[in-house]
Structure formats: structure tokens, C-alpha cells
Design a protein around this motif. Structure first.
Motif, PDB file in Angstrom:
ATOM      1  N   PRO A 346       9.309  -4.615  -1.584  1.00 38.49           N
ATOM      2  CA  PRO A 346       9.658  -3.213  -1.314  1.00 38.49           C
ATOM      3  C   PRO A 346      10.928  -2.818  -2.070  1.00 38.49           C
ATOM      4  CG  PRO A 346      10.282  -4.574   0.553  1.00 38.49           C
ATOM      5  CD  PRO A 346       9.574  -5.484  -0.410  1.00 38.49           C
ATOM      6  N   GLU A 376       7.608   3.202   7.109  1.00 35.01           N
ATOM      7  CA  GLU A 376       7.072   2.149   6.238  1.00 35.01           C
ATOM      8  C   GLU A 376       7.781   0.820   6.511  1.00 35.01           C
ATOM      9  OE1 GLU A 376       4.523   2.287   3.885  1.00 35.01           O
ATOM     10  OE2 GLU A 376       4.113   4.176   4.888  1.00 35.01           O
ATOM     11  N   GLN A 377       9.102   0.868   6.705  1.00 37.53           N
ATOM     12  CA  GLN A 377       9.846  -0.354   7.020  1.00 37.53           C
ATOM     13  C   GLN A 377       9.356  -0.961   8.336  1.00 37.53           C
ATOM     14  OE1 GLN A 377      13.943   1.649   6.006  1.00 37.53           O
ATOM     15  NE2 GLN A 377      14.297  -0.537   6.198  1.00 37.53           N
ATOM     16  N   ARG A 379       6.389  -0.796   9.563  1.00 32.22           N
ATOM     17  CA  ARG A 379       5.112  -1.464   9.284  1.00 32.22           C
ATOM     18  C   ARG A 379       5.322  -2.808   8.608  1.00 32.22           C
ATOM     19  NH1 ARG A 379       1.742   2.069   5.667  1.00 32.22           N
ATOM     20  NH2 ARG A 379       0.234   0.392   5.959  1.00 32.22           N
ATOM     21  N   ARG A 380       6.362  -2.887   7.755  1.00 30.82           N
ATOM     22  CA  ARG A 380       6.635  -4.137   7.038  1.00 30.82           C
ATOM     23  C   ARG A 380       7.430  -5.129   7.880  1.00 30.82           C
ATOM     24  NH1 ARG A 380       7.375  -0.430   2.352  1.00 30.82           N
ATOM     25  NH2 ARG A 380       9.608  -0.224   2.767  1.00 30.82           N
ATOM     26  N   THR A 382      10.673  -4.785   8.495  1.00 29.12           N
ATOM     27  CA  THR A 382      11.979  -4.966   7.853  1.00 29.12           C
ATOM     28  C   THR A 382      12.995  -3.932   8.301  1.00 29.12           C
ATOM     29  OG1 THR A 382      11.290  -3.603   5.957  1.00 29.12           O
ATOM     30  CG2 THR A 382      10.931  -5.986   5.796  1.00 29.12           C
TER      31      THR A 382
END
Length: 383
Positions: A346, A376-377, A379-380, A382
Motif C-alpha cells: 500500500p 481501505e486501511q 480492510r488491510r 493496517t
């Protein structure tokens, strides 16, 4: 309510517009951006297919280069160089192992590469490459270089005595596969992410060493959400064609996108390239059809855009369907959208921007943008 339907696309003419910039180099524009990648042939296919870049030049075994292969792509005034090493122990291989695919060189087009090198080194730049001349049948190019943040380099390219396709050592890249362009015109700005405490250091570098001016500063109150924050200083040269925002993380409840980048890139580096278009609706429609993924903008964002921005030329429902955001300043408005990371890590992504008079950076969109990045983070895993 302001009516902005007649505002024209804005681009920098090359004349000095930021008087506070010293401009002792000076810089005409971005010459090229070089990425070190694991497979240049496949990366080139991606940028041709998805972004609409065209084949320009090639260097490799067939041209007598024994240590690397490079494919050069062009669209509008944007040139990308994609380079893959042959030797697993080379400096290029080390860069890829450490950072993943990423930007190594931001090359700047100058009238005098020797003068640019001497002036920046005299002011404290760490030398990378002393001025050297490269020749072929089409003339000569003089190049020099200095170190910037992390492992990033700035090369100065003087090509006034060169009539060739790209640079000496490259040959024309003939290809039967030439998908149409997507309307990308030039690089608007390139953003560097640096460690906590590094923003002022590198802003000072661009000011003192390269003669740039601080165009605008955003603190953690400007760029924050419920969970994360960052700070940024935008540095520009005198004609406005080179703009380098420098980001650093700020304290927050969770890990910001800047910290995520630094973790996965393993240090400071170029986070994104903002490329300009004169028709963002066409550009994003094309890129979406070709498989480029963009950050999701919640539908509720568009409920208040009209009140905040005024009446614009574009159909708001079309912008909503494509996920394009809008912001305004005293001189007009801009439209912008951000891709998801284009690498497995990412790290690197692209911004597509259309400036209808506005010279700012979409401050009114920051909250929606960073909440989208946080999703998005999440989902990752992070955040």
C-alpha cells in the motif's frame, strides 16, 4: 451561489508566478519519472493498458545495455521510465527488495545541468552524479544529480543540444499494441512522505537548496479525521510547474496513511503522482473501463458539494457516478480523484486532477478523502 460554469482549464505557462521563489536553477518542468520495478515488460503493459500511455523508447540487451532493461512510456508531457535489473545483487535489485516497485528518480528539465548541480551542491545538496555528457547520432545530453528524501534522486537533464527520441542509449520502441490515451496531460505535483519531524527539514531543503517557495502549509487541524492526522508543506518552483508537497505523520488515535506508507515502503519515498487532465469525466470513464480502481467516495459527500462549491460546468450526477470530488478556491474550482495503490504494497498511487482556475489542493475534500483511505486501511488491517 457562485456560477463557475465559464471557468477555463488552468495550466502554468512557464512564466514566474511565485515571486518568493528564488529560482536560481531554473527548472522548465518534469523531464521524466523513473520507477524501479520487478518486471518492466509487464509494468509497461499495465501503464499502456490501464492508463493509456504510449510506447516511446527502449533500452536493454538489444541496445547493448547489460545490467538492466528500461521501457519508456509517454502520454501528453508525461514520461515514465520503468526499469528492471538483471543482477540480483545490484543497487536496483536492493531498492526493489527494500521498497517494492517504487519511484527512484524524479528528473527535472533544466537549461544548464552543470549550473544546476553546482548551485544545489553549493547550498548543501548531497551529490549523486557529477555532470556528464552522453552522446549519440542525435546530439548530446548533459545530466547531473543530487539526493533527495529517502532513496529518491533528482536528476537534472539538459537536452537543448539533443534531437533524439528520449536519451542516448535508447532506441525507438515499436509495438503492435497501442491502446488509445486517456487524456492525461502533464504532472501537476508529486508528493513525498517523510518520517515524523522530517517535513520541515525537507521543506527547508527545497527552499534553501533548490530555491523553491512554501506555497501552502497544512497542519493536523486541516488534515485530520476522528482517528488519524498528518501535516504537509507544499513547495513550488517559481513557474509553478514543479510542486512537491511534503507529508509527515501527526499524532492520532490510529495509524495514519503516512505511517502505513513508511512501514511498507521501509522509509521515506514518493507517495503519489498527481497527473492533470483537461476532461476528467472522459479520463476517469476510460480508466475505470480499463480496470483502474479508485477510492470510494460516499454518496453523502455529494449532498453538500453544491452549497460548498457553487454551480459548475460538469453534471454532479455524472461526477457522483464516477466518484470525482470537487473543491474551490478564490480563483476557481478543481476536480480530483485518487486511485487505490497500484502496487501490492500500500504505497504508490495516482491522483487525477483537473484545474478549472483553482491553484489549491482540495482542502475541502481532505476529510472525505482520508476517511475513504482509512476504510481501505481497515480492510488491510493496517489502521
Amino acid at each position: 451561489m457562485d456560477n463557475l460554469t465559464a471557468v477555463k482549464n488552468y495550466s502554468y505557462s512557464g512564466e514566474k508566478v511565485f515571486e518568493q521563489a528564488q529560482d536560481f536553477l531554473p527548472i522548465n518542468g518534469t523531464d521524466y519519472v523513473e520507477l524501479y520495478v520487478g518486471n518492466a515488460k509487464q509494468a509497461a503493459h499495465y501503464y499502456k493498458t490501464a492508463f493509456g500511455f504510449q510506447s516511446l523508447a527502449y533500452r536493454g540487451l538489444e541496445t547493448g545495455c547489460r545490467d538492466r532493461t528500461s521501457y519508456v512510456l509517454q502520454q501528453g508531457k508525461i514520461r515514465l521510465v520503468l526499469t528492471t535489473p538483471f543482477d540480483p545483487e545490484s543497487e536496483i535489485s536492493h531498492h526493489i527488495r527494500m521498497h517494492g516497485d517504487g519511484i527512484k528518480v524524479i528528473a527535472l528539465w533544466v537549461d544548464d545541468a552543470t549550473h544546476s548541480f553546482n548551485e544545489t551542491v553549493k547550498r548543501g545538496a548531497k551529490p549523486f552524479m557529477t555532470p556528464r555528457e552522453e552522446k549519440d547520432d542525435s546530439g548530446s545530453v548533459i545530466m547531473s544529480g543530487i539526493h533527495a528524501y529517502g532513496d529518491t534522486l533528482h536528476l537534472f537533464v539538459e537536452r537543448k543540444n539533443y534531437k533524439g527520441l528520449f536519451l542516448p542509449g535508447y532506441q525507438k520502441w515499436e509495438s503492435e499494441y497501442n491502446p488509445g490515451n486517456t487524456g492525461l496531460e502533464y504532472i501537476d505535483h508529486m508528493v513525498g512522505n517523510v518520517e515524523l519531524g522530517g517535513m520541515n527539514k525537507w521543506a527547508e531543503f527545497y527552499g534553501k537548496v533548490m530555491g523553491f517557495a512554501n506555497l501552502i502549509t497544512f497542519d493536523d487541524k486541516d488534515i485530520s479525521t476522528q482517528y488519524t492526522a498528518l501535516m504537509s508543506k507544499v513547495m513550488t518552483n517559481g513557474n509553478g510547474r514543479i510542486k512537491f508537497p511534503i507529508n509527515e505523520p501527526a499524532a492520532g488515535l490510529k495509524k495514519s496513511q503516512i505511517e502505513e506508507f513508511l512501514d511498507f515502503y521501509k522509509g521515506p519515498g514518493c507517495q503519489h503522482i498527481a497527473v492533470a487532465t483537461n476532461d476528467i469525466v472522459f479520463t476517469i470513464s476510460e480508466m475505470r473501463k480499463r480496470g483502474v480502481e479508485f477510492l470510494y467516495v460516499p454518496g453523502s459527500y455529494y449532498d453538500t458539494v453544491g452549497e460548498r462549491v457553487g454551480i459548475i460546468e460538469e453534471d454532479m450526477q455524472v461526477l457522483k457516478s464516477l466518484g470525482i470530488m470537487v473543491d474551490r478556491d478564490e480563483e476557481g474550482y478543481l476536480l480530483q480523484i485518487f486511485t487505490k495503490p497500484v502496487e501490492d504494497r500500500p504505497t504508490l498511487f495516482f491522483e487525477i486532477i483537473q484545474r478549472k482556475g483553482a491553484k489549491s489542493f482540495g482542502k475541502g475534500n481532505f476529510k472525505a478523502l482520508f476517511e475513504s483511505i482509512e476504510a481501505e486501511q481497515e480492510r488491510r488491517g493496517t489502521l
